[in-house]
Design a protein around this motif. Sequence first.
Motif, PDB file in Angstrom:
ATOM      1  N   LEU A  55       0.826  -1.204   0.000  1.00  0.00           N
ATOM      2  CA  LEU A  55       0.000   0.000   0.000  1.00  0.00           C
ATOM      3  C   LEU A  55       0.861   1.255   0.000  1.00  0.00           C
ATOM      4  N   ALA A  56       1.883   1.266   0.844  1.00  0.00           N
ATOM      5  CA  ALA A  56       2.747   2.448   0.912  1.00  0.00           C
ATOM      6  C   ALA A  56       3.530   2.630  -0.381  1.00  0.00           C
ATOM      7  N   GLY A  57       4.007   1.516  -0.952  1.00  0.00           N
ATOM      8  CA  GLY A  57       4.807   1.605  -2.168  1.00  0.00           C
ATOM      9  C   GLY A  57       4.020   2.148  -3.341  1.00  0.00           C
ATOM     10  N   PHE A  58       2.823   1.635  -3.545  1.00  0.00           N
ATOM     11  CA  PHE A  58       2.034   2.101  -4.685  1.00  0.00           C
ATOM     12  C   PHE A  58       1.424   3.473  -4.429  1.00  0.00           C
ATOM     13  N   ALA A  59       1.268   3.837  -3.165  1.00  0.00           N
ATOM     14  CA  ALA A  59       0.795   5.188  -2.880  1.00  0.00           C
ATOM     15  C   ALA A  59       1.875   6.218  -3.194  1.00  0.00           C
ATOM     16  N   LEU A  60       3.129   5.840  -2.949  1.00  0.00           N
ATOM     17  CA  LEU A  60       4.231   6.780  -3.140  1.00  0.00           C
ATOM     18  C   LEU A  60       4.885   6.639  -4.503  1.00  0.00           C
ATOM     19  N   HIS A  61       4.730   5.462  -5.160  1.00  0.00           N
ATOM     20  CA  HIS A  61       5.373   5.178  -6.444  1.00  0.00           C
ATOM     21  C   HIS A  61       6.880   5.411  -6.385  1.00  0.00           C
ATOM     22  N   ARG A  62       7.479   5.038  -5.330  1.00  0.00           N
ATOM     23  CA  ARG A  62       8.935   5.125  -5.213  1.00  0.00           C
ATOM     24  C   ARG A  62       9.353   4.192  -4.086  1.00  0.00           C
ATOM     25  N   PRO A  63      10.639   3.877  -3.965  1.00  0.00           N
ATOM     26  CA  PRO A  63      11.089   2.988  -2.884  1.00  0.00           C
ATOM     27  C   PRO A  63      10.857   3.620  -1.521  1.00  0.00           C
ATOM     28  N   LEU A  64      10.690   2.799  -0.560  1.00  0.00           N
ATOM     29  CA  LEU A  64      10.434   3.288   0.799  1.00  0.00           C
ATOM     30  C   LEU A  64      11.753   3.673   1.453  1.00  0.00           C
ATOM     31  N   ALA A  65      12.354   4.742   0.941  1.00  0.00           N
ATOM     32  CA  ALA A  65      13.695   5.118   1.383  1.00  0.00           C
ATOM     33  C   ALA A  65      13.715   5.555   2.837  1.00  0.00           C
ATOM     34  N   ARG A  66      12.560   5.966   3.373  1.00  0.00           N
ATOM     35  CA  ARG A  66      12.546   6.469   4.744  1.00  0.00           C
ATOM     36  C   ARG A  66      12.414   5.359   5.783  1.00  0.00           C
ATOM     37  N   VAL A  67      12.183   4.152   5.338  1.00  0.00           N
ATOM     38  CA  VAL A  67      12.108   3.041   6.291  1.00  0.00           C
ATOM     39  C   VAL A  67      13.482   2.836   6.922  1.00  0.00           C
ATOM     40  N   PRO A  68      13.599   2.872   8.239  1.00  0.00           N
ATOM     41  CA  PRO A  68      14.909   2.686   8.888  1.00  0.00           C
ATOM     42  C   PRO A  68      15.355   1.225   8.789  1.00  0.00           C
ATOM     43  N   GLU A  69      15.839   0.852   7.586  1.00  0.00           N
ATOM     44  CA  GLU A  69      16.103  -0.554   7.285  1.00  0.00           C
ATOM     45  C   GLU A  69      17.122  -1.179   8.228  1.00  0.00           C
ATOM     46  N   ASN A  70      18.174  -0.444   8.575  1.00  0.00           N
ATOM     47  CA  ASN A  70      19.191  -1.042   9.435  1.00  0.00           C
ATOM     48  C   ASN A  70      18.667  -1.272  10.853  1.00  0.00           C
ATOM     49  N   SER A  71      17.843  -0.352  11.325  1.00  0.00           N
ATOM     50  CA  SER A  71      17.243  -0.554  12.652  1.00  0.00           C
ATOM     51  C   SER A  71      16.332  -1.771  12.649  1.00  0.00           C
ATOM     52  N   LEU A  72      15.582  -1.952  11.541  1.00  0.00           N
ATOM     53  CA  LEU A  72      14.732  -3.129  11.434  1.00  0.00           C
ATOM     54  C   LEU A  72      15.559  -4.403  11.432  1.00  0.00           C
ATOM     55  N   LYS A  73      16.647  -4.403  10.648  1.00  0.00           N
ATOM     56  CA  LYS A  73      17.485  -5.606  10.599  1.00  0.00           C
ATOM     57  C   LYS A  73      18.126  -5.884  11.955  1.00  0.00           C
ATOM     58  N   PHE A  74      18.486  -4.820  12.659  1.00  0.00           N
ATOM     59  CA  PHE A  74      19.051  -5.012  13.996  1.00  0.00           C
ATOM     60  C   PHE A  74      18.026  -5.695  14.900  1.00  0.00           C
ATOM     61  N   ALA A  75      16.784  -5.179  14.871  1.00  0.00           N
ATOM     62  CA  ALA A  75      15.736  -5.771  15.711  1.00  0.00           C
ATOM     63  C   ALA A  75      15.419  -7.197  15.278  1.00  0.00           C
ATOM     64  N   VAL A  76      15.330  -7.408  13.954  1.00  0.00           N
ATOM     65  CA  VAL A  76      15.042  -8.756  13.460  1.00  0.00           C
ATOM     66  C   VAL A  76      16.155  -9.719  13.849  1.00  0.00           C
TER      67      VAL A  76
END
Length: 722
Positions: free
Chosen positions: A167-188
């Motif tokens: 939903l977020a991707g098609f709403a923005l039509h661009r990559p979700l660059a603001r997602v804190p990917e490294n923080s997510l990977k740390f938590a995962v």
Amino acid sequence: MNWAHVGTVILAAFLASLVECVEALTIVLAVGTTRGWRPALTGAAAGAFVLTVVTLAAGPALQRIPLTSLQLVIGVLLLVFGMRWLLKAILRASGVIGLHDETAIYAKEKAALARDRGGDRIALLTAFKAVILEGLEVIFIVIAVGAHGLMAPAAAGAVLAAALVILAGFALHRPLARVPENSLKFAVGVLLSAFGVFWMGEGLGYSWPGRDLSLIGLLATVAAFALLAVGVIRRSAATRRILGGVAVVITCIPRISHAQAPKSLRLGYDPERYDENWSFLRDPSQRTDFFDPIKFIRLGKQGSWFLTLGGELRERFQDLRNSEFGLPSPTHNTNGFHRVFLFADIHLGPHFRTFAELVNGEIVGATTDRAPAEQDPLDVLQAFADLVLPVRNSGDFTLRAGRQEMTLGSGRLVSFRDTPNVRRAFDGARAFWTANGRRLDAFVVRPVNPRLHVFDDIPDQTQLFWGVYATSPVSGVRGMSLDLYYVALDRKDARFAQGVGRERRHTVGARLFGKRTGFDWHEARDFHRRGRTDNDFSFDWDVEGAFQFGSFAAAKIRAWMISSDWGYTLAEVRFAPRLGLKADALSGDRNLQDNRLGTFNPFYPALQYYSQVGLFAPANVLNLQPNITLDLAKDASVNVAWSSLWRESTADAFYQPTVEPVSGTATAERYIGQEASANLAWQATVHLTITATYAHFAPGGSVREVGGRSGDYLLALGQFRF
């Protein structure tokens, strides 16, 4: 129902799926905006369909596996995934490698698609591959996290993440660059690692204090260690103090365990895992190790049909300045290496068995040109079948066909190359006869070329390798054995200082070695003391010589090698020091303009036998290496060595590890350089090995004249086998 446990399952599945879905969507969006949305959505939908089929098939299959075995296997695999993600997150958070940039990935994918001319087919396949590869990781995590009766909450977390990202991707039509990917990977990484430890304990019958509530303590412990690692790596001075403290701990702890732990009579793990035989575990009274339930899984009533599961997790940190003397240009790479082996060994009676092993290897760090042997997301490392036939009262004859690792004798000419992530393997056939300590091998194989994608490793059609190798004790001489061999290589486009051409090389050789010098060619530990089997032996030796002949283009081949490793152990002295001396001479070419090639070809060697750093290829080299090894405790040793290197022939070049001649080094200056190294190894448990290495090297002679530079090498390695 324990809602704390359910909530943790949902959170782990949601965060892990969120990371993978963001990465998949980035590629799908790049395809859609560059090549059109129809092929992009078609490919993504096809990938989603395949993933649905896999999910429906994998879920019910898990229910047929015994619960304790399932918990143990799932725990190991979760720990593998968690440690992989956590390692990347730690290195990014500490500044060793750059943060994951979805915007940059988006731009890179668009540029690559714009260059391709395959039309809709390329777009469809790119989207399909992205969804499949990222989706498979999501499915695995969902099945693993939810396997203990919580599949629905885990699936709900994954579906929620996928829906949110779409939903977020098609709403923005661009990559979700603001997602804190490294923080997510740390938590995962923290979540999956903690879950992995928890399920391993459950599978091994351990009763966790507080049952599911112990997950909170495991999560806090893993997170604390990860944050500590980030702080330590960020501060170089602190890193040195920590490493110093680790060295002290390593040297002290084994003395305590040496006094307390009884000597185990069980077989250990073999570097070549297919040589392990766990059939003795058919007797339940012999099962004393945590992992014994998966080492012998009965497949038939008689017990002669059984399955063995196993694997390895290895995490390796390496800092290397000026690899290969910094030629052709200076380098400084700080990398983390992650490797996983998983294998299954099926015995269908005494006469037939199959062995299959998968490898996952990744490298994170500053390296730009990553070699296929360093990074391979998923591939078949070994897959072969054995037919075993008894030879009356004279041992067994085995015929082996398929992909397989192979080590011959000392490993000076043929080894499985353990230093990078992907070991060396061969495709072909091998037959061997064994009886009373004697063995005769014959083989015809091609080396396997590792490649950078999933299940794409292929045999090298430009090389054919064959030979016969025999080993036997020497009758009437106590503690002495003899190897005799003939091996040959047919290689297209071989490169030496004399030029490029087809190489047809034959080698005959012999090796004479003492009883205590049987080699364990696990390269990360090859400096370990050879196991003493008889206190009457204080002197050990390993002497090998070989002669090569054949043709190179229009020239004849005439080359030779003499290599030796001598040692004397002062068994009655504290730390039982072994005073050692390695002396090696491998011929070079005497005249680059004549019709004779004199450069020795080491084929597929264990490079760390000669150099901890792998500075050079054992060709056209003289190496003198005095060294001393100390047994700090029963399971810990330290080795200090110094090497001095010369070219055997001044007319020939200096050769880098891939047997590549370095232009401009064939001068009157014979001296190559020197290397000093210190190595510490601790067998902490039967499963866990910890090693550390530091080396400094400096060039000389023609190597320095063409730009060779001094360098340093630091290695820290942890290896867990099960």
